[in-house]
Design a protein around this motif. Structure first.
Motif, PDB file in Angstrom:
ATOM      1  N   ARG A  29      -1.735   1.527 -12.678  1.00  0.00           N
ATOM      2  CA  ARG A  29      -2.955   1.083 -12.069  1.00  0.00           C
ATOM      3  C   ARG A  29      -2.870   0.902 -10.639  1.00  0.00           C
ATOM      4  NH1 ARG A  29      -6.217   1.046 -16.407  1.00  0.00           N
ATOM      5  NH2 ARG A  29      -5.258  -0.001 -18.311  1.00  0.00           N
ATOM      6  N   GLN A  30      -1.963   0.067  -9.922  1.00  0.00           N
ATOM      7  CA  GLN A  30      -2.081  -0.065  -8.679  1.00  0.00           C
ATOM      8  C   GLN A  30      -1.805   1.277  -7.760  1.00  0.00           C
ATOM      9  OE1 GLN A  30      -2.015  -2.790  -6.886  1.00  0.00           O
ATOM     10  NE2 GLN A  30      -1.831  -4.354  -8.246  1.00  0.00           N
ATOM     11  N   LYS A  59       0.770  -1.182  -0.005  1.00  0.00           N
ATOM     12  CA  LYS A  59       0.007  -0.156   0.043  1.00  0.00           C
ATOM     13  C   LYS A  59       0.968   1.226  -0.079  1.00  0.00           C
ATOM     14  CE  LYS A  59      -4.033  -2.238   2.057  1.00  0.00           C
ATOM     15  NZ  LYS A  59      -5.024  -1.940   3.528  1.00  0.00           N
ATOM     16  N   PRO A  69      -6.968   7.128  -5.961  1.00  0.00           N
ATOM     17  CA  PRO A  69      -7.521   7.731  -7.061  1.00  0.00           C
ATOM     18  C   PRO A  69      -7.431   9.201  -7.528  1.00  0.00           C
ATOM     19  CG  PRO A  69      -9.013   6.173  -6.109  1.00  0.00           C
ATOM     20  CD  PRO A  69      -8.016   6.443  -5.051  1.00  0.00           C
ATOM     21  N   THR A 125      -5.216   2.661  -7.953  1.00  0.00           N
ATOM     22  CA  THR A 125      -6.179   1.979  -7.010  1.00  0.00           C
ATOM     23  C   THR A 125      -6.034   2.523  -5.752  1.00  0.00           C
ATOM     24  OG1 THR A 125      -6.352   0.102  -8.606  1.00  0.00           O
ATOM     25  CG2 THR A 125      -6.911  -0.284  -6.455  1.00  0.00           C
TER      26      THR A 125
END
Length: 210
Positions: A154-155, A128, A161, A158
């Motif tokens: 994309r990670q 994270k 955003p 995600t």
């Protein structure tokens, strides 16, 4: 990374921390935070002195090592920055932030493959950690690993955003993959979030879509 106190009156914060340090010279956390605030107001030499003293008083003070390393990196002293982050890792090998910082130093030096290894290790430790994914995207883009760059971007999106940088990185990665419509969508979102998108990239993307 530990942040400096959030206040509009940093002068008052400095006064209070200086008082604590004067009364308790061996207070590691006071010196650490004073170093952070000195850095925030541009008193860099004093910031270095306080963080170095914090490390002298406590050779396990990883946060002081990390923050001092950031100062030396900003000054262009990548050798000292690397040394400090390695010191932190010697204490805690799974300190993801230190792996990211070493990756950034490697990338800055043009050692992109080594940087990718560092960022990849960071996301294994902490999936994270947004900065690791953002930097990994940039590094993959540099070595033309377009699919991996898009996946990393994309990670990041995600996870956050509304990260303008993550959106911009995704736009760039998608551009090199040939996904121009989706690239434009993310580029536009990055601008909406306040990112200053390179005008040359905007022009190149417009040309592909025309």
């Amino acid at each position: 990374m530990t942040e400096a106190p959030k206040t509009a009156d940093l002068g008052a914060v400095i006064d209070e921390l200086e008082k604590v340090v004067a009364e308790k010279p061996n207070n590691v956390m006071a010196r650490h935070h004073l170093g952070l605030v000195y850095r925030q107001v541009g008193r860099i030499d004093e910031a270095i002195a306080q963080l170095e003293k914090a490390i002298e008083l406590d050779n396990q003070s990883m946060e002081s090592m990390i923050n001092l390393g950031a100062i030396f990196f900003d000054r262009g002293d990548t050798d000292r920055a690397l040394e400090l982050n390695r010191q932190a890792l010697a204490i805690s090998p799974d300190m993801a932030e230190a792996h990211v910082n070493i990756g950034l130093i490697r990338q800055h030096r043009g050692e992109v493959d080594q940087a990718i290894e560092c960022y990849s290790r960071a996301v294994q430790i902490d999936p994270k950690l947004l900065t690791a994914w953002i930097n990994l995207t940039s590094a993959y883009t540099m070595v033309e690993e377009d699919d991996k760059a898009v996946d990393a971007a994309r990670q990041a999106v995600t996870l956050e955003p509304d990260s303008a940088m993550a959106r911009n990185n995704l736009a760039v990665a998608l551009y090199f993959k040939g996904a121009y419509q989706e690239s434009w969508k993310n580029m536009d979102k990055a601008r909406e979030l306040g990112y200053s998108v390179d005008s040359r990239f905007v022009d190149a993307l417009k040309a592909k879509l025309s």
